[in-house]
Enzyme design. Sequence first.
Site, mmCIF file in Angstrom:
data_model
loop_
_atom_site.group_PDB
_atom_site.id
_atom_site.type_symbol
_atom_site.label_atom_id
_atom_site.label_comp_id
_atom_site.label_asym_id
_atom_site.label_seq_id
_atom_site.Cartn_x
_atom_site.Cartn_y
_atom_site.Cartn_z
ATOM 1 N N ASP A 29 3.667 0.729 -4.869
ATOM 2 C CA ASP A 29 2.217 0.696 -4.743
ATOM 3 C C ASP A 29 1.525 0.707 -6.101
ATOM 4 O O ASP A 29 0.389 0.248 -6.223
ATOM 5 C CB ASP A 29 1.754 1.890 -3.898
ATOM 6 C CG ASP A 29 0.251 1.887 -3.675
ATOM 7 O OD1 ASP A 29 -0.256 0.897 -3.131
ATOM 8 O OD2 ASP A 29 -0.411 2.869 -4.052
ATOM 9 N N LEU A 80 -6.892 3.553 -1.425
ATOM 10 C CA LEU A 80 -7.853 2.521 -1.809
ATOM 11 C C LEU A 80 -7.394 1.701 -3.009
ATOM 12 O O LEU A 80 -8.149 0.844 -3.483
ATOM 13 C CB LEU A 80 -9.204 3.173 -2.140
ATOM 14 C CG LEU A 80 -9.929 3.819 -0.951
ATOM 15 C CD1 LEU A 80 -11.161 4.571 -1.434
ATOM 16 C CD2 LEU A 80 -10.329 2.772 0.069
ATOM 17 N N ARG A 81 -6.184 1.964 -3.489
ATOM 18 C CA ARG A 81 -5.716 1.196 -4.642
ATOM 19 C C ARG A 81 -5.623 -0.290 -4.314
ATOM 20 O O ARG A 81 -5.946 -1.151 -5.147
ATOM 21 C CB ARG A 81 -4.364 1.726 -5.119
ATOM 22 C CG ARG A 81 -3.854 1.008 -6.365
ATOM 23 C CD ARG A 81 -2.553 1.574 -6.882
ATOM 24 N NE ARG A 81 -2.775 2.858 -7.537
ATOM 25 C CZ ARG A 81 -2.256 3.998 -7.129
ATOM 26 N NH1 ARG A 81 -1.490 4.021 -6.049
ATOM 27 N NH2 ARG A 81 -2.489 5.106 -7.775
ATOM 28 N N ALA A 82 -5.199 -0.623 -3.103
ATOM 29 C CA ALA A 82 -5.080 -2.032 -2.721
ATOM 30 C C ALA A 82 -6.432 -2.729 -2.773
ATOM 31 O O ALA A 82 -6.529 -3.885 -3.214
ATOM 32 C CB ALA A 82 -4.472 -2.142 -1.326
ATOM 33 N N VAL A 121 -7.279 -3.338 -6.466
ATOM 34 C CA VAL A 121 -6.436 -4.380 -7.045
ATOM 35 C C VAL A 121 -6.827 -5.751 -6.515
ATOM 36 O O VAL A 121 -6.899 -6.732 -7.266
ATOM 37 C CB VAL A 121 -4.949 -4.089 -6.751
ATOM 38 C CG1 VAL A 121 -4.078 -5.281 -7.140
ATOM 39 C CG2 VAL A 121 -4.495 -2.852 -7.516
#
Length: 695
Positions: A194, A275-277, A280
Amino acid sequence: MSDARYPFTAVVGMADLRLGLLLNAVSPAVGGVLVRGEKGTAKSTMVRALAGLLPSIGTVADCRFACDPAAPDPQCPDGAHGGAGSLERPAHLVELPVGVSEDRIVGSLDLEQALAEGVKAYEPGLLARAHRGVLYIDEVNLLQDHLVDLLLDAAAMGRSYVEREGVSVRHAARFLLVGTMNPEEGELRPQLLDRFGLTVEIAATRDPQERAEVVRRRLAYDADPAGFAARFAEDERALAMRITAARELLPKVELTDTALRQITAVCAAFEVDGLRADIVMARTAVALAAWAGRTEVLEEDVRKAAQLALPHRRRRNPFDAPGLDEEQLDRTLEEHAGAEEDGPDDTEPDTDPDGGGPQDEGPDGGPDGPGGGPQDEGPDGGPDGSAASDPAPDPAGAPEQAPPPPRPAPGAGREAAPVAGADPYRTRLFKVPGTGRGARGRRSAAETDGGHTVRARRPQGRLARLHLTATLQAAAPHQAARGRSGRALVLAKDDLREQVRRGRESNLVLFVVDASGSMAARQRMGAVKGAVMSLLMDAYQRRDKIGMITFRGTGAELALPPTSSVEVGAARLEQLPTGGRTPLAAGLLRAHEVLRVERMRDPDRRPLLVVVTDGRATGGRDALAQAERAAGLLAGQGVASVVLDCESGHVRLGLARTLAARLGGPAVTLDELRAEGVAALVRDHRSVSTQRKAA
């Protein structure tokens, strides 16, 4: 011979890999790219070639941390750089070897200067050298987990923090992070996957003409590297200029409300964690627009960003291959492609014009709405899950495909068709007794490079980790006798002390699975496969190597040589047929041979033998006696063993427990394998260890 690099533009095919690398070159904030693929697919060649396309950088003269003269780092350990000159140089490509230490990555105390001059001095590591350049990690899946964590933290924060051995240093560390790996050699943990911004699946083309062109170009490069590079020099210059232009355009690109709504809806529909996706995907979509020369993010940018940023984040099971449901992606994008003046709350075309927030209407693109969730649809976008718009054939999922089933053992006789295993569950922790020196992991106690320091000792061989305090204490009583003057410390070789750190190691877990007719009842074999699958999952989480031997008929077969790829072990287990006699002795003897060879290859990795059987042995009147002698041979070699007792029914012979006693390890039933009752198993291990010492 010329040291000209293979040109980036000379690589044939690999459209997604090319795009992923270029997007990170345009916007390093994307977070790097993880390249997954089989060996021999030009992964390393493309990464090394990319460094030659990056614009030159200006640095403060004599600054070891590559500070920008226009905006030097105020926290730079080399000072404020007031009035310092500047120079221009190419961006560095820093390659991280698999066996690298933490000290080499982040830097450490300059011991020579500290001991000779009595001052604290910091020696920079590879992160400092990679600042404003490229950090390349080949075989990242073979790197120790704590080092991967450290690298990804630095890449995410853009700064390296060093707090060790009396040194407290902070310096900038912004770089283009690229990792390559072959999934057949083991996977990264989902938490680490991730942290990579993008992932790309690649495989060698199956088109004979493309393969011929690859060979033709490679031979031409080997014969004349400089001449071959000259052929592509104009293409390289054009691509480098395009990267520079996209970088300049990047701050001007607008991420519209519609595009942002599509990004967040897609991430919600695919049930990615955190919420990293979303972040990104947003950065990737902006970079895609800049790369295309546009100042506005379009739906096609969002689609491609999802194909690059989401497949590795959708994994829910360690044995599932990354993938993306293209139909679900299309539906979600279409449902949230409304006009942006409608506002972020108006996600349906027939929304009440007077308003009504999301609590009134409810989002329709989530996992329970019309967009469907990944568990409703299932990944059908192929094993690579990306590059749907690429017209070239892309068998990028080849390394993840299930391997062919093992060949039937000689004399197997009539066999039952493979049955599906029961659902996996969390198992008890099986450990190897004692303290080892193997690779870092999460299973058995060991002296490791990481972990916590428990004591100091005189070096055993080459000094690896200096224990500064213990060294100073050993040298202090002798300073007057050695004529010390000034601040410098007078040391003798006998004063040196090294740290002893206690942590956990990974082990080789070798499964010996009974696939004979006595195990062939469908309900029973399904439970056995579920148990072994649970143990495989446990081995994956603890970073172990695994191997698998199966025995039935008249012999035993090494179904899976020791490997870090637990996924392959799971596939072999699913395809395991059953039937025939029970050559238990053959299985144990084959295990002895495999462990003997592995001990020579990797003497520090301790084995744990897991025998899955009901204890029966057929094939002659002395079959059981032969099995007991084979078990005694393993026990004599000090192999830690566990017997998974698969015997069922009202009348039980207790043969598996007899075998366990002969092996010198505990016997655990299928019901006892679950994580409850760990204390009882620990007591069993201690009892066995005590009995061994007494013997």
